[in-house]
Scaffold this active site. Structure first.
Site, mmCIF file in Angstrom:
data_model
loop_
_atom_site.group_PDB
_atom_site.id
_atom_site.type_symbol
_atom_site.label_atom_id
_atom_site.label_comp_id
_atom_site.label_asym_id
_atom_site.label_seq_id
_atom_site.Cartn_x
_atom_site.Cartn_y
_atom_site.Cartn_z
ATOM 1 N N SER A 194 7.670 -5.618 6.644
ATOM 2 C CA SER A 194 7.361 -6.704 7.594
ATOM 3 C C SER A 194 8.150 -7.976 7.287
ATOM 4 O O SER A 194 7.571 -9.046 7.068
ATOM 5 C CB SER A 194 5.861 -6.976 7.594
ATOM 6 O OG SER A 194 5.180 -5.794 7.928
ATOM 7 N N ARG A 238 0.841 -1.196 0.000
ATOM 8 C CA ARG A 238 0.000 0.000 0.000
ATOM 9 C C ARG A 238 0.875 1.245 0.000
ATOM 10 O O ARG A 238 1.921 1.264 0.642
ATOM 11 C CB ARG A 238 -0.875 0.054 1.261
ATOM 12 C CG ARG A 238 -2.024 -0.928 1.271
ATOM 13 C CD ARG A 238 -2.897 -0.691 2.492
ATOM 14 N NE ARG A 238 -2.141 -0.712 3.733
ATOM 15 C CZ ARG A 238 -2.480 -0.048 4.825
ATOM 16 N NH1 ARG A 238 -3.548 0.728 4.854
ATOM 17 N NH2 ARG A 238 -1.751 -0.141 5.922
ATOM 18 N N ASP A 289 5.180 -3.092 11.759
ATOM 19 C CA ASP A 289 3.775 -2.747 12.032
ATOM 20 C C ASP A 289 3.492 -2.522 13.519
ATOM 21 O O ASP A 289 2.625 -1.721 13.878
ATOM 22 C CB ASP A 289 2.815 -3.816 11.465
ATOM 23 C CG ASP A 289 3.101 -5.214 12.005
ATOM 24 O OD1 ASP A 289 4.108 -5.407 12.723
ATOM 25 O OD2 ASP A 289 2.329 -6.137 11.695
#
Length: 463
Positions: free
Chosen positions: A148, A80, A201
């Site tokens: 991540s 994203r 995150d």
């Protein structure tokens, strides 16, 4: 005959209840063991089962940030790009937009230049349509990068890739600084953008929580996986090299999923699940508490009941033997079933495990298995949080400070009984008075919004 069958099933459930028991005394031992592992991990690299990674984030956002900031969230087959317009204390997040892009499969095992080139071109397209209203005022654009995958971080905006996980195999990126890879690729695309921060995150969840509530000092992910990050005093991190940050603080990414200790309530089902997993002996705490595993533990219990007695009738066990065939959303639906005849339980058993024509008593037993497994998970997660709170000396008698816990993840957000149990267990372990100063807040999109907010807090233009 029926009574005998029910007695066998009840024995399996009774043993499960006993093996999963989490009385407060045991949870206190878990919290103490977590705190001990945290201290060991802060003393030296590799000193503990939990990594206690220094994030180099030494300022958390406080709501005063202003300007236009970007975030890139790369953690799977899609990534994203986000754009966030911040307007200081009064107006907060004025505008927030994002675009999701799928990575073509051939790029996931190609070269670093191809992968980052593709990502940078998507960023370039996104920047191109930001419009004239973007108040940059001649400033360079800045971006927070949530990545991540396992990284050895060397500063707020640099980190070398240790290894890929999931479906990625871009071999020439391993051992390289991924921020430099992204930065170079963006320059080739003609995008004037500085990567202000590299985060994960969990650190992003803590940042998003802190932006909304300045008292937030812990960020937790309780979703498919689990992790926690928190704000530590820099002077309490012996392994931190060089001069201490001006703020005196440092965010630590605990990687608590790998915690284990003799005081954890581990059953035969957990042991078998671990042995058959892709990473035996690792991520023991995560395997007890996270959403990926709860449904699977319940399936294993039901399979044992089916092999020991005929309470489910003459059932084809193929589906019951299929690993991960029962997912956590399924056990949540059964656990929350309030229909008089537990029809949702009947539906899930028939649909997923091909167990039909169950009696109401049998369905009640299945709900109890869900309850035992989920309560253990929620109570252990609470004990982990208490370990962190105690490590930083919060919520003690006489401590006037408020303590905010930001939690993200589907397990916490969507599984009501899990969330309620976690919150009541925190109160039970901290005590009536101290727990009044602790608040737990659902905090979404740490990997997107959180990354943009950390870029803002670490902006080269920050006052």
């Amino acid at each position: 005959m029926v009574a005998a069958v029910e007695a066998v099933a009840e024995q399996v459930v009774a043993q499960l209840r006993e093996d999963c028991a989490t009385p407060a005394a045991r949870l206190d031992r878990v919290a103490a063991a977590m705190e001990e592992e945290m201290r060991a991990g802060l003393r030296e690299e590799g000193g503990s089962k939990i990594k206690m990674i220094v994030s180099y984030v030494d300022n958390l956002p406080n709501g005063s940030e202003e300007g236009l900031f970007y975030a890139l969230d790369l953690g799977g087959t899609n990534f994203r790009v986000l754009r966030v317009q911040l307007a200081g204390k009064e107006k907060r997040v004025v505008k927030r937009e994002s675009r999701e892009v799928s990575i073509p499969p051939h790029l996931m095992s190609g070269s670093a230049a191809e992968l980052f080139g593709f990502i940078a071109s998507a960023v370039a397209k996104y920047v191109a349509d930001e419009g004239r209203n973007a108040a940059l005022g001649g400033k360079q654009r800045e971006l927070g990068f949530t990545f991540s995958f396992p990284v050895r971080q060397t500063s707020i905006a640099s980190g070398t890739l240790i290894k890929w996980t999931k479906a990625f195999a871009v071999d020439d990126a391993v051992g390289e600084d991924i921020v430099a890879e992204l930065q170079t690729a963006m320059e080739k695309q003609g995008v004037d953008m500085r990567v202000a921060a590299l985060i994960n995150d969990t650190v992003g969840t803590l940042a998003a929580g802190s932006y909304n509530d300045a008292d937030t000092v812990v960020g937790v992910i309780l979703g498919t996986g689990s992790n926690a990050a928190y704000l530590e005093k820099a002077s309490d991190i012996p392994k931190l090299e060089g001069e201490l940050p001006k703020s005196g603080n440092m965010v630590i990414n605990t990687e608590w999923g790998n915690f284990s200790a003799p005081c954890l309530p581990i059953t035969e089902y957990d042991e078998a699940l671990d042995e058959e997993s892709l990473n035996p002996g690792e991520q023991i705490f995560e395997k007890l508490i996270s959403g990926l595993y709860l449904g699977e533990i319940v399936r294993r219990v039901l399979l044992k009941i089916a092999t020991q007695c005929s309470i489910f009738g003459d059932v084809d066990r193929t589906k019951l033997k299929t690993h991960f065939n029962l997912r956590t959303p399924d056990i949540s639906a059964m656990h929350h079933d309030e229909t008089p005849d537990l029809s949702i339980v009947a539906e899930k058993l028939a649909g997923h495990l091909k167990i039909a024509n169950t009696t109401l008593e049998t369905r009640k037993m299945v709900v109890e298995v869900c309850d035992i497994v989920t309560r253990r998970s929620a109570r252990l997660a609470a004990a982990g949080i208490v370990g962190i709170i105690r490590k930083i000396g919060r919520a003690t008698p006489g401590d006037e400070r408020k303590t905010g816990i930001a939690i993200d993840g589907g397990l916490f957000e969507h599984y009501g009984k899990f969330r309620e149990c976690l919150e009541s267990t925190l109160a039970e372990l901290l005590g009536e008075e101290a727990s009044q100063s602790v608040s737990v807040n659902l905090t979404k999109d740490g990997s997107g919004l959180g990354a943009a907010l950390i870029a803002a807090a670490h902006s080269q233009y920050a006052k």
